[in-house]
Design a protein around this motif. Structure first.
Motif, PDB file in Angstrom:
ATOM      1  N   LYS A 240      -2.152 -22.971  37.506  1.00 37.05           N
ATOM      2  CA  LYS A 240      -0.729 -23.121  37.204  1.00 37.05           C
ATOM      3  C   LYS A 240       0.031 -23.696  38.403  1.00 37.05           C
ATOM      4  O   LYS A 240       0.962 -24.481  38.251  1.00 37.05           O
ATOM      5  CB  LYS A 240      -0.122 -21.775  36.808  1.00 37.05           C
TER       6      LYS A 240
ATOM      7  N   GLN B 296      -0.281 -27.448  38.595  1.00 40.46           N
ATOM      8  CA  GLN B 296       0.621 -28.096  37.639  1.00 40.46           C
ATOM      9  C   GLN B 296       2.061 -28.082  38.130  1.00 40.46           C
ATOM     10  O   GLN B 296       2.780 -29.084  38.030  1.00 40.46           O
ATOM     11  CB  GLN B 296       0.523 -27.404  36.282  1.00 40.46           C
TER      12      GLN B 296
ATOM     13  N   LEU C 288       3.491 -18.443  36.243  1.00 42.63           N
ATOM     14  CA  LEU C 288       2.301 -18.912  36.932  1.00 42.63           C
ATOM     15  C   LEU C 288       1.124 -17.991  36.713  1.00 42.63           C
ATOM     16  O   LEU C 288      -0.019 -18.411  36.812  1.00 42.63           O
ATOM     17  CB  LEU C 288       2.584 -19.032  38.436  1.00 42.63           C
TER      18      LEU C 288
END
Length: 300
Positions: free
Chosen positions: A253, A256, A12
């Motif tokens: 991140k 997502q 991440l």
């Protein structure tokens, strides 16, 4: 679930800007090699005169294995305080995060300050956004901070206080805090004094995020405002820029990763519903056949 559980904190925090990548330890400014705590004990000796003219030695322990808990102890305290299972996408991040904050917490130069608290609260709330239960999310926060031997209520109160103050500011008043009196102004002046001269200040990534949050609440979007705020606080602007780049990339991140999690949950829910409908249909068929067989049997 493999696609979701594989998203670790290290993944991440990879950053595509400025430098090829940042690991999770880079995000919080430490190398995992620092986990090897040294048990060396440093003593200061002072001789003082006693009433019987016999010299006695006072030993002041500055650092010992009993003064600083190990990372394992901090993690154990967290798990002991919150015993319920945590979904892996959140648990992976929390476990790595608590290791890094442990290292911050027990640095010799560490001193709690509200901007640090605001930064951590901001990061935590972003990480845990969308958690299945608001009650559990708060319980995890409580367990996390208490495992570090600090007060979760203080973190929340100070973060809220700074946000409310920042909402009442404009870009100019935000950076001109030193010319005014007030509780938050006093906090900022104290930080500026410690960061500017006596060395009693420990910069961290959470501090950078706290500054970012102040600017966000004050609608101070011009890059020059951050320059002025860092100068007023005697903070290295270059380090803040670097850390905020990593933070922004982390949030991207996370979006997502959470989208993957939502897709997984939706698929599993649909599968469960299909299995339930299929089971109900089978049960209905079995019941119907059983009734038919019983009816035929009764006729004979």
């Amino acid at each position: 679930m493999a696609a979701v559980t594989s998203v670790s904190f290290s993944a991440l925090t990879q950053c595509s800007e400025r430098k090829p990548a940042f690991s999770s330890t880079r995000f919080l400014g430490f190398n995992l090699a620092a986990l090897r705590f040294r048990s060396n004990i440093s003593y200061h000796y002072a001789a003082v005169g006693a009433s019987n003219s016999t010299s006695k030695m006072i030993i002041q322990c500055m650092s010992s294995a009993t003064d600083v808990p190990t990372v394992a102890e901090t993690k154990y305290n967290f798990l002991k305080a919150y015993k319920r299972p945590i979904p892996s996408i959140y648990n992976n991040v929390l476990q790595e995060l608590i290791v890094q904050q442990h290292l911050m917490r027990y640095k010799r130069s560490y001193r709690y300050d509200p901007i640090f608290a605001l930064g951590f609260v901001t990061v935590y709330d972003q990480l845990m956004d969308g958690y299945p239960s608001d009650e559990d999310r708060d319980a995890i926060f409580q367990a996390y901070i208490k495992a570090l031997k600090e007060e979760p209520e203080q973190y929340r109160i100070d973060a809220q206080k700074l946000e409310e103050w920042a909402r009442a500011q404009n870009p100019n008043s935000l950076v001109e805090f030193s010319s005014r009196e007030g509780e938050v102004e006093g906090i900022l002046k104290d930080i500026a004094e410690r960061a500017g001269g006596n060395g009693d200040f420990s910069y961290s990534r959470f501090f950078a995020v706290g500054l970012f949050r102040l600017l966000e609440m004050a609608n101070a979007t011009e890059p020059a405002i951050l320059d002025k705020l860092c100068a007023a606080l005697n903070i290295n602007k270059r380090g803040v820029d670097r850390d905020l780049d990593v933070y922004r990339n982390l949030l991207s991140k996370l979006v997502q990763a959470k989208e993957l999690l939502r897709e997984y949950v939706d698929r599993e829910k649909k599968k469960r519903e299909e299995r339930t409908e299929s089971q109900k249909a089978n049960e209905a068929i079995s019941t119907c056949l059983g009734q038919s067989i019983n009816s035929l049997a009764s006729r004979h």
